[in-house]
Scaffold this active site. Structure first.
Site, PDB file in Angstrom:
ATOM      1  CD  GLU A  56       0.891   7.375   2.234  1.00 54.40           C
ATOM      2  OE1 GLU A  56       1.486   6.741   3.123  1.00 54.40           O
ATOM      3  OE2 GLU A  56       1.377   7.554   1.099  1.00 54.40           O
ATOM      4  CB  CYS A  83       1.080   3.703  -3.572  1.00 51.00           C
ATOM      5  SG  CYS A  83      -0.252   3.425  -2.375  1.00 51.00           S
ATOM      6  CB  CYS A  86      -1.626   6.612  -0.406  1.00 51.49           C
ATOM      7  SG  CYS A  86      -1.355   5.243   0.739  1.00 51.49           S
TER       8      CYS A  86
END
Length: 149
Positions: A56, A83, A86
């Site tokens: 991403e 996470c 991201c």
């Protein structure tokens, strides 16, 4: 034909399969605007020797480098819960919608460990949809990590 969230997640899953074939952690993502695929990528942490090369983040970096500045109309599909890194990238870039497949109980920042994208103290909170194509998205990761043990 109008694609559904499952259709788009299957596209992200194809990216995860590419990552698996390349020996990367099999996480894929696609970016969609107005029902059209804009970008697709997968984890490349080994290829790029960069622990920040998450699917991403790579997509958002490409979008930013295109010169466009407003991302509220974009929908990001990712096979695994983002996470913290991201999630922060999603917030600062103001992606409008995030759809993910499997939850990440060890590093997830959209409900599993943290809930960054839903934090009302931050200046942006995207629309979130979870569990799309979750069984398949989880299974490819299990396959990968089982093969590493």
């Amino acid at each position: 034909m109008i694609k559904t969230d499952i259709d788009w997640m299957k596209e992200a899953y194809k990216e995860a399969e590419i990552a698996l074939a390349e020996g990367e952690i099999p996480i894929g993502a696609v970016l969609v605007k107005d029902g059209t695929l804009v970008l697709a990528d997968h984890n490349r942490t080994k290829q790029l020797a960069n622990p920040l090369a998450h699917a991403e983040k790579l997509i958002i970096d490409k979008l930013v480098s295109s010169g466009e500045t407003f991302f509220n109309d974009y929908r990001l599909f990712v096979t695994l819960e983002p996470c913290t890194m991201c999630a922060g990238t999603i917030i600062w870039s103001r992606i409008g919608t995030v759809v993910f497949g499997a939850y990440d109980e060890k590093a997830g920042a959209v409900g599993s460990i943290y809930n960054v994208l839903r934090n009302k103290n931050l200046n942006h909170n995207p629309i979130i949809k979870t569990g799309v194509y979750a069984k398949q998205c989880s299974a490819i990761l299990t396959t990968f990590f089982t093969s590493k043990r």
